[in-house]
Design a protein around this motif. Sequence first.
Motif, PDB file in Angstrom:
ATOM      1  N   VAL A   1     -34.966   8.630  24.781  1.00  0.00           N
ATOM      2  CA  VAL A   1     -35.074   9.222  23.450  1.00  0.00           C
ATOM      3  C   VAL A   1     -35.477  10.692  23.538  1.00  0.00           C
ATOM      4  CG1 VAL A   1     -36.250   9.064  21.217  1.00  0.00           C
ATOM      5  CG2 VAL A   1     -35.532   6.985  22.408  1.00  0.00           C
ATOM      6  N   ALA A   2     -36.319  11.054  24.495  1.00  0.00           N
ATOM      7  CA  ALA A   2     -36.755  12.449  24.636  1.00  0.00           C
ATOM      8  C   ALA A   2     -35.572  13.387  24.868  1.00  0.00           C
ATOM      9  CB  ALA A   2     -37.752  12.572  25.780  1.00  0.00           C
ATOM     10  N   ASN A   3     -34.500  12.871  25.467  1.00  0.00           N
ATOM     11  CA  ASN A   3     -33.302  13.673  25.717  1.00  0.00           C
ATOM     12  C   ASN A   3     -32.187  13.380  24.715  1.00  0.00           C
ATOM     13  OD1 ASN A   3     -34.030  15.338  27.923  1.00  0.00           O
ATOM     14  ND2 ASN A   3     -33.922  13.571  29.270  1.00  0.00           N
ATOM     15  N   GLY A   4     -32.505  12.698  23.638  1.00  0.00           N
ATOM     16  CA  GLY A   4     -31.503  12.428  22.601  1.00  0.00           C
ATOM     17  C   GLY A   4     -30.596  11.252  22.888  1.00  0.00           C
ATOM     18  N   PHE A   5     -30.884  10.504  23.952  1.00  0.00           N
ATOM     19  CA  PHE A   5     -30.040   9.359  24.298  1.00  0.00           C
ATOM     20  C   PHE A   5     -30.634   8.101  23.693  1.00  0.00           C
ATOM     21  CE2 PHE A   5     -28.451   6.168  27.489  1.00  0.00           C
ATOM     22  CZ  PHE A   5     -27.161   6.177  26.998  1.00  0.00           C
ATOM     23  N   MET A   6     -29.970   7.606  22.666  1.00  0.00           N
ATOM     24  CA  MET A   6     -30.488   6.476  21.913  1.00  0.00           C
ATOM     25  C   MET A   6     -30.026   5.135  22.470  1.00  0.00           C
ATOM     26  SD  MET A   6     -32.144   8.481  20.184  1.00  0.00           S
ATOM     27  CE  MET A   6     -33.029   7.479  19.037  1.00  0.00           C
ATOM     28  N   GLY A   7     -29.449   5.152  23.630  1.00  0.00           N
ATOM     29  CA  GLY A   7     -29.227   3.916  24.340  1.00  0.00           C
ATOM     30  C   GLY A   7     -27.795   3.504  24.576  1.00  0.00           C
ATOM     31  N   GLY A   8     -27.721   2.573  25.515  1.00  0.00           N
ATOM     32  CA  GLY A   8     -26.505   1.854  25.799  1.00  0.00           C
ATOM     33  C   GLY A   8     -26.705   0.431  25.307  1.00  0.00           C
ATOM     34  N   TYR A   9     -25.656  -0.155  24.793  1.00  0.00           N
ATOM     35  CA  TYR A   9     -25.756  -1.491  24.201  1.00  0.00           C
ATOM     36  C   TYR A   9     -24.749  -2.414  24.847  1.00  0.00           C
ATOM     37  CZ  TYR A   9     -28.875   0.584  20.907  1.00  0.00           C
ATOM     38  OH  TYR A   9     -29.955   1.209  20.369  1.00  0.00           O
ATOM     39  N   GLY A  10     -25.178  -3.617  25.155  1.00  0.00           N
ATOM     40  CA  GLY A  10     -24.371  -4.575  25.895  1.00  0.00           C
ATOM     41  C   GLY A  10     -23.371  -5.350  25.061  1.00  0.00           C
ATOM     42  N   ILE A  11     -23.455  -5.288  23.753  1.00  0.00           N
ATOM     43  CA  ILE A  11     -22.517  -6.021  22.901  1.00  0.00           C
ATOM     44  C   ILE A  11     -21.418  -5.065  22.455  1.00  0.00           C
ATOM     45  CG2 ILE A  11     -22.239  -7.263  20.714  1.00  0.00           C
ATOM     46  CD1 ILE A  11     -25.147  -8.212  21.078  1.00  0.00           C
ATOM     47  N   VAL A  12     -20.182  -5.417  22.730  1.00  0.00           N
ATOM     48  CA  VAL A  12     -19.055  -4.551  22.398  1.00  0.00           C
ATOM     49  C   VAL A  12     -19.058  -4.257  20.901  1.00  0.00           C
ATOM     50  CG1 VAL A  12     -16.537  -4.343  22.355  1.00  0.00           C
ATOM     51  CG2 VAL A  12     -17.671  -5.393  24.320  1.00  0.00           C
ATOM     52  N   GLY A  13     -19.130  -2.993  20.566  1.00  0.00           N
ATOM     53  CA  GLY A  13     -19.106  -2.558  19.170  1.00  0.00           C
ATOM     54  C   GLY A  13     -20.430  -2.718  18.440  1.00  0.00           C
ATOM     55  N   GLY A  14     -21.426  -3.337  19.069  1.00  0.00           N
ATOM     56  CA  GLY A  14     -22.699  -3.574  18.401  1.00  0.00           C
ATOM     57  C   GLY A  14     -23.473  -2.307  18.082  1.00  0.00           C
ATOM     58  N   HIS A  15     -23.177  -1.233  18.781  1.00  0.00           N
ATOM     59  CA  HIS A  15     -23.891   0.022  18.568  1.00  0.00           C
ATOM     60  C   HIS A  15     -23.270   0.881  17.474  1.00  0.00           C
ATOM     61  CE1 HIS A  15     -20.541   0.983  21.134  1.00  0.00           C
ATOM     62  NE2 HIS A  15     -20.778   2.267  21.013  1.00  0.00           N
ATOM     63  N   ILE A  16     -22.091   0.531  17.019  1.00  0.00           N
ATOM     64  CA  ILE A  16     -21.402   1.362  16.025  1.00  0.00           C
ATOM     65  C   ILE A  16     -22.205   1.470  14.727  1.00  0.00           C
ATOM     66  CG2 ILE A  16     -19.304   1.613  14.632  1.00  0.00           C
ATOM     67  CD1 ILE A  16     -17.784   0.369  17.049  1.00  0.00           C
ATOM     68  N   PRO A  17     -22.675   0.358  14.135  1.00  0.00           N
ATOM     69  CA  PRO A  17     -23.469   0.513  12.909  1.00  0.00           C
ATOM     70  C   PRO A  17     -24.770   1.291  13.132  1.00  0.00           C
ATOM     71  CG  PRO A  17     -23.063  -1.828  13.383  1.00  0.00           C
ATOM     72  CD  PRO A  17     -22.439  -1.038  14.470  1.00  0.00           C
ATOM     73  N   LEU A  18     -25.344   1.178  14.328  1.00  0.00           N
ATOM     74  CA  LEU A  18     -26.554   1.943  14.628  1.00  0.00           C
ATOM     75  C   LEU A  18     -26.254   3.442  14.644  1.00  0.00           C
ATOM     76  CD1 LEU A  18     -27.957  -0.311  17.473  1.00  0.00           C
ATOM     77  CD2 LEU A  18     -28.742  -0.203  15.111  1.00  0.00           C
TER      78      LEU A  18
END
Length: 184
Positions: free
Chosen positions: A141-158
Amino acid sequence: MATTQPQGKRSKSTTNSSRKSATDRGKANGKASEQPARVENDALVAFYQQMVETRLFEDAAQRGFRTGKIGGYLHVYSGQEAVAIGFLNEYREGDRVITAYRDHAHALLLGSHPNEVMAELYGKGTGLVKGKGGSMHLFDVANGFMGGYGIVGGHIPLGVGMAYSLAYQETGGIVQLFLGDGAI
């Protein structure tokens, strides 16, 4: 990782473009300017160096996985390095980046220390998220990286929610949301 900009939070891109739409950059006879953004030769060499370093990191991770030292599963970014480098070069402080499970390159290119990323893959307590996230759940988060997500497409609404939040707060920041062709 070598970067074209200072390690950690980056505030300027190496292209001569600004954060405006093509129609805002310049209009000629009612049409958007056809002039592409120029990238300096030194920046191109730095981009290539970043691609090589990212590939070498992924190759080392792949070796660790194949020898059984990295648990779970490993999704490498090999062959896609130019995509992340091209987009993340435009990253500015206050922006956010979110992606799916092929997330090592994004964390590295945004300024995460390679030792911390590799430690996370090996499940070590010195990893980015203390060894609890593994390959598919890196966060910095300190570098603006809000993560990788293991569910295909699950990060899109986030990512959409983050973009809405930035727009609502009028920060001028953007969200770079990376997804594969099977995610929608």
